[in-house]
Design a protein around this motif. Structure first.
Motif, PDB file in Angstrom:
ATOM      1  N   THR A  31       0.957  -1.199  -0.067  1.00 51.36           N
ATOM      2  CA  THR A  31      -0.009   0.178   0.091  1.00 51.36           C
ATOM      3  C   THR A  31       0.853   1.506  -0.009  1.00 51.36           C
ATOM      4  N   ALA A  32       0.161   2.304  -0.313  1.00 49.32           N
ATOM      5  CA  ALA A  32       0.978   3.658  -0.354  1.00 49.32           C
ATOM      6  C   ALA A  32       1.233   3.791   1.086  1.00 49.32           C
ATOM      7  N   GLU A  33       0.476   3.657   1.867  1.00 50.02           N
ATOM      8  CA  GLU A  33       0.997   3.970   3.605  1.00 50.02           C
ATOM      9  C   GLU A  33       1.966   3.279   3.870  1.00 50.02           C
ATOM     10  N   ARG A  36       4.917   5.043   2.514  1.00 50.69           N
ATOM     11  CA  ARG A  36       4.980   6.151   3.187  1.00 50.69           C
ATOM     12  C   ARG A  36       5.532   6.262   4.394  1.00 50.69           C
ATOM     13  N   LYS A  37       5.416   5.105   5.303  1.00 56.64           N
ATOM     14  CA  LYS A  37       6.150   4.648   6.417  1.00 56.64           C
ATOM     15  C   LYS A  37       7.682   4.448   6.376  1.00 56.64           C
ATOM     16  N   ARG A  41       8.775  12.342   5.887  1.00 52.54           N
ATOM     17  CA  ARG A  41       7.758  12.951   5.511  1.00 52.54           C
ATOM     18  C   ARG A  41       7.877  13.787   4.425  1.00 52.54           C
ATOM     19  N   ASN A  42       8.841  14.515   4.550  1.00 53.39           N
ATOM     20  CA  ASN A  42       9.263  15.588   3.410  1.00 53.39           C
ATOM     21  C   ASN A  42       9.555  14.761   2.190  1.00 53.39           C
ATOM     22  N   LEU A  43      10.547  13.900   2.015  1.00 55.27           N
ATOM     23  CA  LEU A  43      10.648  12.824   0.954  1.00 55.27           C
ATOM     24  C   LEU A  43       9.577  12.467   0.398  1.00 55.27           C
ATOM     25  N   TYR A  44       8.540  11.548   1.348  1.00 57.79           N
ATOM     26  CA  TYR A  44       7.522  11.077   0.651  1.00 57.79           C
ATOM     27  C   TYR A  44       6.357  12.088  -0.028  1.00 57.79           C
ATOM     28  N   ASP A  45       6.348  13.315   0.543  1.00 59.87           N
ATOM     29  CA  ASP A  45       5.399  14.356   0.010  1.00 59.87           C
ATOM     30  C   ASP A  45       6.073  14.688  -1.213  1.00 59.87           C
ATOM     31  N   MET A  90      11.520  -1.510  -2.158  1.00 61.65           N
ATOM     32  CA  MET A  90      12.659  -0.686  -2.431  1.00 61.65           C
ATOM     33  C   MET A  90      12.577  -0.462  -4.008  1.00 61.65           C
ATOM     34  N   GLN A  91      11.988  -1.496  -4.862  1.00 67.25           N
ATOM     35  CA  GLN A  91      11.863  -0.953  -6.368  1.00 67.25           C
ATOM     36  C   GLN A  91      10.915   0.223  -6.282  1.00 67.25           C
ATOM     37  N   THR A  92       9.922   0.303  -5.515  1.00 71.24           N
ATOM     38  CA  THR A  92       8.748   1.290  -5.436  1.00 71.24           C
ATOM     39  C   THR A  92       9.631   2.732  -5.546  1.00 71.24           C
ATOM     40  N   VAL A  93      10.243   2.846  -4.136  1.00 66.63           N
ATOM     41  CA  VAL A  93      10.908   4.021  -3.976  1.00 66.63           C
ATOM     42  C   VAL A  93      11.651   4.603  -5.294  1.00 66.63           C
ATOM     43  N   TYR A  94      12.478   3.523  -5.889  1.00 70.89           N
ATOM     44  CA  TYR A  94      13.128   3.931  -7.028  1.00 70.89           C
ATOM     45  C   TYR A  94      12.119   4.420  -8.190  1.00 70.89           C
ATOM     46  N   GLU A  95      11.204   3.792  -8.437  1.00 69.48           N
ATOM     47  CA  GLU A  95      10.162   4.186  -9.309  1.00 69.48           C
ATOM     48  C   GLU A  95       9.641   5.415  -9.130  1.00 69.48           C
ATOM     49  N   LEU A  96       9.375   5.855  -7.815  1.00 70.15           N
ATOM     50  CA  LEU A  96       9.056   7.224  -7.606  1.00 70.15           C
ATOM     51  C   LEU A  96      10.270   8.285  -7.774  1.00 70.15           C
ATOM     52  N   HIS A  97      11.473   8.002  -7.639  1.00 73.06           N
ATOM     53  CA  HIS A  97      12.500   9.020  -8.054  1.00 73.06           C
ATOM     54  C   HIS A  97      12.542   9.117  -9.457  1.00 73.06           C
TER      55      HIS A  97
END
Length: 150
Positions: A31-33, A36-37, A41-45, A90-97
């Motif tokens: 999940t997105a939540e 987020r965890k 907070r700043n990086l997630y936003d 980990m791959q999700t955070v990469y995809e967001l970047h």
């Protein structure tokens, strides 16, 4: 006379091509939540653009990437397995970047996801790994030019 491959067979489904073979992860969806965890907070936003839909889309892309590798490695795609869930996160955070054009900032997440896959399940072909250059096997000697007089 037509070839056998060209004969129509009524009612038969076409053989799936690699583009149509789907894989669906088993287990509890990421999940997105949960993403987020993992982040400040700043990086997630910043990465989510304050939209859960942005994160959900990144999760989908991460699952496609991870699922393709797991399929290659013949590993069941079960999101309830801690290692597989960690890889998807980990791959999700990469995809967001990547979505924001911050490839360098996300590269560590991709490397960590790849290293986890390799350690847990084995190696796989990766587009980031360039083929090593082959050294020259011979040298050609060119004789010196001689002056000719006419």
């Amino acid at each position: 006379m037509p070839l056998v491959d060209e004969l129509p067979i009524d009612g038969a489904a076409p053989a799936p091509s690699p583009q149509t073979i789907a894989f669906t992860p088993f287990g509890t969806p990421v999940t997105a939540e949960e993403v987020r965890k993992r982040l400040s907070r700043n990086l997630y936003d910043q990465l989510s653009e304050k939209s859960a839909d942005t994160v959900t889309n990144a999760i989908s892309r991460a699952e496609i990437y991870t699922g393709a590798i797991l399929k290659y490695l013949q590993v069941r795609f079960n999101l309830d397995e801690p290692v597989i869930r960690e890889i998807v996160l980990m791959q999700t955070v990469y995809e967001l970047h990547i979505a924001l054009g911050h490839e360098e900032a996300g590269r560590e997440y991709r490397i960590q996801a790849k290293n986890t896959i390799v350690a847990a399940f084995g190696s796989f072909p990766d587009g980031d790994t360039a083929a090593p250059e082959k050294p020259a096997v011979a040298a050609v000697a060119v004789p010196p030019k001689t002056k000719t007089r006419f």
